[in-house]
Scaffold this motif. Structure first.
Motif, PDB file in Angstrom:
ATOM      1  N   LEU A 157      18.622   4.059   2.214  1.00  0.00           N
ATOM      2  CA  LEU A 157      17.572   5.045   2.458  1.00  0.00           C
ATOM      3  C   LEU A 157      17.435   5.360   3.943  1.00  0.00           C
ATOM      4  N   ALA A 158      17.780   4.409   4.797  1.00  0.00           N
ATOM      5  CA  ALA A 158      17.705   4.657   6.236  1.00  0.00           C
ATOM      6  C   ALA A 158      18.672   5.746   6.678  1.00  0.00           C
ATOM      7  N   PHE A 159      19.720   5.965   5.882  1.00  0.00           N
ATOM      8  CA  PHE A 159      20.712   6.988   6.229  1.00  0.00           C
ATOM      9  C   PHE A 159      20.390   8.344   5.609  1.00  0.00           C
ATOM     10  N   PHE A 160      19.383   8.413   4.752  1.00  0.00           N
ATOM     11  CA  PHE A 160      19.052   9.675   4.103  1.00  0.00           C
ATOM     12  C   PHE A 160      18.221  10.535   5.054  1.00  0.00           C
ATOM     13  N   GLY A 161      18.672  11.742   5.279  1.00  0.00           N
ATOM     14  CA  GLY A 161      17.996  12.659   6.195  1.00  0.00           C
ATOM     15  C   GLY A 161      18.945  13.612   6.868  1.00  0.00           C
ATOM     16  N   PHE A 203      10.003  17.067   7.958  1.00  0.00           N
ATOM     17  CA  PHE A 203       9.563  18.466   7.975  1.00  0.00           C
ATOM     18  C   PHE A 203      10.576  19.352   7.254  1.00  0.00           C
ATOM     19  N   VAL A 204      11.844  19.155   7.564  1.00  0.00           N
ATOM     20  CA  VAL A 204      12.898  19.952   6.928  1.00  0.00           C
ATOM     21  C   VAL A 204      12.928  19.709   5.423  1.00  0.00           C
ATOM     22  N   MET A 205      12.836  18.459   5.011  1.00  0.00           N
ATOM     23  CA  MET A 205      12.902  18.134   3.585  1.00  0.00           C
ATOM     24  C   MET A 205      11.687  18.674   2.836  1.00  0.00           C
ATOM     25  N   ALA A 206      10.530  18.692   3.473  1.00  0.00           N
ATOM     26  CA  ALA A 206       9.334  19.260   2.831  1.00  0.00           C
ATOM     27  C   ALA A 206       9.512  20.751   2.575  1.00  0.00           C
ATOM     28  N   LEU A 207      10.063  21.476   3.565  1.00  0.00           N
ATOM     29  CA  LEU A 207      10.302  22.904   3.374  1.00  0.00           C
ATOM     30  C   LEU A 207      11.370  23.149   2.308  1.00  0.00           C
ATOM     31  N   MET A 238      29.661  26.430   7.153  1.00  0.00           N
ATOM     32  CA  MET A 238      29.378  27.047   8.451  1.00  0.00           C
ATOM     33  C   MET A 238      29.917  26.191   9.590  1.00  0.00           C
ATOM     34  N   PRO A 239      30.572  26.819  10.581  1.00  0.00           N
ATOM     35  CA  PRO A 239      31.174  26.041  11.666  1.00  0.00           C
ATOM     36  C   PRO A 239      30.191  25.140  12.395  1.00  0.00           C
ATOM     37  N   HIS A 240      28.983  25.654  12.676  1.00  0.00           N
ATOM     38  CA  HIS A 240      28.063  24.846  13.481  1.00  0.00           C
ATOM     39  C   HIS A 240      27.613  23.590  12.745  1.00  0.00           C
ATOM     40  N   ASN A 241      27.686  23.602  11.401  1.00  0.00           N
ATOM     41  CA  ASN A 241      27.306  22.416  10.644  1.00  0.00           C
ATOM     42  C   ASN A 241      28.271  21.265  10.854  1.00  0.00           C
ATOM     43  N   LEU A 242      29.540  21.579  11.130  1.00  0.00           N
ATOM     44  CA  LEU A 242      30.515  20.523  11.376  1.00  0.00           C
ATOM     45  C   LEU A 242      30.194  19.799  12.684  1.00  0.00           C
ATOM     46  N   TYR A 243      29.820  20.571  13.699  1.00  0.00           N
ATOM     47  CA  TYR A 243      29.399  19.957  14.960  1.00  0.00           C
ATOM     48  C   TYR A 243      28.085  19.202  14.780  1.00  0.00           C
ATOM     49  N   LEU A 244      27.161  19.817  14.044  1.00  0.00           N
ATOM     50  CA  LEU A 244      25.840  19.222  13.852  1.00  0.00           C
ATOM     51  C   LEU A 244      25.923  17.864  13.177  1.00  0.00           C
ATOM     52  N   HIS A 245      26.634  17.796  12.067  1.00  0.00           N
ATOM     53  CA  HIS A 245      26.658  16.559  11.274  1.00  0.00           C
ATOM     54  C   HIS A 245      27.285  15.406  12.060  1.00  0.00           C
ATOM     55  N   SER A 246      28.352  15.718  12.817  1.00  0.00           N
ATOM     56  CA  SER A 246      29.020  14.660  13.572  1.00  0.00           C
ATOM     57  C   SER A 246      28.140  14.124  14.694  1.00  0.00           C
ATOM     58  N   GLY A 247      27.075  14.857  15.042  1.00  0.00           N
ATOM     59  CA  GLY A 247      26.144  14.381  16.061  1.00  0.00           C
ATOM     60  C   GLY A 247      24.965  13.637  15.483  1.00  0.00           C
ATOM     61  N   ILE A 248      24.338  14.193  14.448  1.00  0.00           N
ATOM     62  CA  ILE A 248      23.098  13.598  13.952  1.00  0.00           C
ATOM     63  C   ILE A 248      23.333  12.329  13.135  1.00  0.00           C
ATOM     64  N   VAL A 249      24.540  12.128  12.627  1.00  0.00           N
ATOM     65  CA  VAL A 249      24.839  10.853  11.963  1.00  0.00           C
ATOM     66  C   VAL A 249      24.625   9.692  12.933  1.00  0.00           C
ATOM     67  N   GLN A 250      24.853   9.954  14.214  1.00  0.00           N
ATOM     68  CA  GLN A 250      24.757   8.895  15.214  1.00  0.00           C
ATOM     69  C   GLN A 250      23.328   8.608  15.648  1.00  0.00           C
ATOM     70  N   THR A 251      22.340   9.226  15.000  1.00  0.00           N
ATOM     71  CA  THR A 251      20.949   8.857  15.250  1.00  0.00           C
ATOM     72  C   THR A 251      20.629   7.510  14.598  1.00  0.00           C
ATOM     73  N   LEU A 283      27.286   9.607   1.160  1.00  0.00           N
ATOM     74  CA  LEU A 283      26.428   9.757  -0.018  1.00  0.00           C
ATOM     75  C   LEU A 283      25.257  10.686   0.284  1.00  0.00           C
ATOM     76  N   ASP A 284      24.665  10.512   1.449  1.00  0.00           N
ATOM     77  CA  ASP A 284      23.545  11.358   1.866  1.00  0.00           C
ATOM     78  C   ASP A 284      23.942  12.827   1.903  1.00  0.00           C
ATOM     79  N   SER A 285      25.047  13.139   2.552  1.00  0.00           N
ATOM     80  CA  SER A 285      25.452  14.545   2.677  1.00  0.00           C
ATOM     81  C   SER A 285      25.877  15.122   1.338  1.00  0.00           C
ATOM     82  N   THR A 286      26.507  14.322   0.484  1.00  0.00           N
ATOM     83  CA  THR A 286      26.954  14.820  -0.824  1.00  0.00           C
ATOM     84  C   THR A 286      25.763  15.193  -1.696  1.00  0.00           C
TER      85      THR A 286
END
Length: 441
Positions: A37-41, A174-178, A229-242, A261-264
């Motif tokens: 669950l810590a990885f979900f988001g 916030f994003v998940m609520a919307l 979308m191209p920007h999503n590839l850059y985005l995901h590779s960054g926010i996973v490291q949070t 699992l989270d992204s799928t």
């Protein structure tokens, strides 16, 4: 030497999104479920990009003109997205880099600068779609003129800054609520539209007409560009490291499993929303002979008389506004990752956001003033085709990196996954070449 640092032209010591890097704790002594669950988001932040206002325009146009036929494109695009986003998570966990940093570290400077320029074009195209979509949503719900709504969208920077100060988990919540609000709105509208479910199922079956019909291919590529979308590839590779997932091989293997699992799961949710938009357009417009609907405002105004409920257009407007607001969050983060990763330039978040939003507002405001709703509809579809054309320049480096054992170490992608991802990259490039040939012809 750390195996994750081998095989690059430069060492690249900085971290991705330094202000939130490893800020979400993953307690090693907690249960497996709590660690998962810590990885979900992050996956849901990525999923936002797969249902942004530009996607609405292409799905509305595709559904109203060709009925349920293009549902298979949404399905195939989503499968492509799941594969590519899993590679993004793998790159981040295995190498400690986001895709922008990896490109800068692996390629000669002229190549890296070229890729940065193309990534910025993709983000600007994304931002234009969000500006227009949010402005239309404000117009539909609050009757704010489109011209003023385009300017108002620049104020979203303050919302994003506030959420980031609270913590990255608050931003994800916030994003998940919307996203939940969007799902409820479409569930009600689909129930009111009462689509032909047999036609819906047949729409998920492939047909050669999509390739042979240039008009259908144009919209299919728009759906592809709006989904992968191209920007999503850059985005995901960054926010996973949070996530603070540790450095041992076993900890990184577990982080990769949970992040994938989270992204799928999140992207399957995005497929439901995207399919709902197309199904709604097919049932409400194509089924009644209105095959030329591509404008969000026109679709909104027609829903009440066609579905027989006054609440239908309100729900449509609310969902559109939520999509627009959500998309601004992800575009901001992606823009930060691209600029810092490629150029190693760090700007204040509010300044970076105002610059990208200002670049997007100029063409959106100009088209709105000159052509009104019809112009914004065409601009929305065009931005998605531009994104599709830019996609290969992010996908091919991603596949190359994750297939290289020197760069990935023990977490190098298996051959079957690289083969599938390579096929996806070739298909995307081939479809784009065909569309260009059809256009010139």
């Amino acid at each position: 030497m750390d195996v994750r640092r081998e095989g690059w032209l430069s060492s690249g010591g900085e971290v991705s999104l330094s202000d939130v890097h490893r800020t979400v704790s993953v307690k090693k002594d907690s249960s497996r479920l709590r660690r998962a669950l810590a990885f979900f988001g992050p996956g849901y932040l990525v999923a936002v990009g797969y249902m942004d206002p530009g996607n609405w325009a292409t799905s509305l146009a595709g559904g109203s003109r060709f009925g349920y036929t293009l549902l298979v494109v949404a399905l195939v695009s989503n499968i492509m997205a799941i594969v590519l986003q899993s590679l993004c998570a793998r790159l981040a966990v295995a190498s400690g880099r986001d895709l922008a940093q990896a490109c800068r570290d692996a390629f000669p400077r002229p190549v890296a600068y070229g890729l940065w320029f193309l990534a910025e074009i993709a983000i600007i195209a994304t931002d234009i779609a969000e500006v227009i979509g949010t402005a239309i949503g404000l117009n539909l719900i609050f009757c704010i003129p489109l011209e003023l709504g385009v300017i108002v969208t620049a104020l979203d920077v303050f919302l994003i800054l506030y959420l980031q100060r609270l913590g990255f988990r608050w931003l994800e919540a916030f994003v998940m609520a919307l996203l939940g609000i969007i799902a409820v709105c479409f569930a009600v509208q689909i129930a009111l539209a009462d689509p032909d479910w047999g036609g819906v199922l047949r729409g998920f079956a492939p047909t050669t007409e999509i390739i042979t019909n240039p008009d259908m291919l144009y919209l299919a590529l728009g759906i592809l560009g709006a989904t992968v979308m191209p920007h999503n590839l850059y985005l995901h590779s960054g926010i996973v490291q949070t996530r603070a997932y540790g450095e041992t091989l076993e900890e990184r293997r577990e982080a990769l499993r949970f992040a994938t699992l989270d992204s799928t799961i999140a992207l399957m949710f995005a497929l439901l929303v995207n399919a709902s938009i197309l199904i709604l357009a097919a049932a409400a417009f194509n089924g009644t002979g209105r095959t030329g609907i591509a404008e969000l405002g026109e679709a909104h105004s027609l829903l009440a008389p066609l579905l027989g409920m006054a609440i239908a257009p309100t729900l449509f407007g609310i969902a559109l506004l939520c999509c627009g607001i959500n998309s601004t969050v992800t575009a901001t983060l992606a823009g930060q990752i691209v600029m810092e990763g490629f150029l190693h330039i760090q700007l204040a978040p509010w300044l970076r956001r105002l610059i990208t939003r200002g670049i997007a507002i100029v063409p959106a405001a100009g088209v709105t003033l000159l052509y009104g709703d019809s112009g914004t509809a065409q601009l929305l579809i065009l931005t998605q085709v531009v994104l599709s054309l830019q996609l290969s320049f992010a996908v091919f480096p991603l596949v190359m990196f994750t297939a290289d054992r020197r760069k990935m170490g023990e977490l190098v992608a298996p051959m079957w996954l690289i083969g599938l991802a390579g096929l996806i990259a070739v298909v995307i490039a081939g479809l784009n070449v065909k569309m260009i040939i059809d256009f010139l012809g």
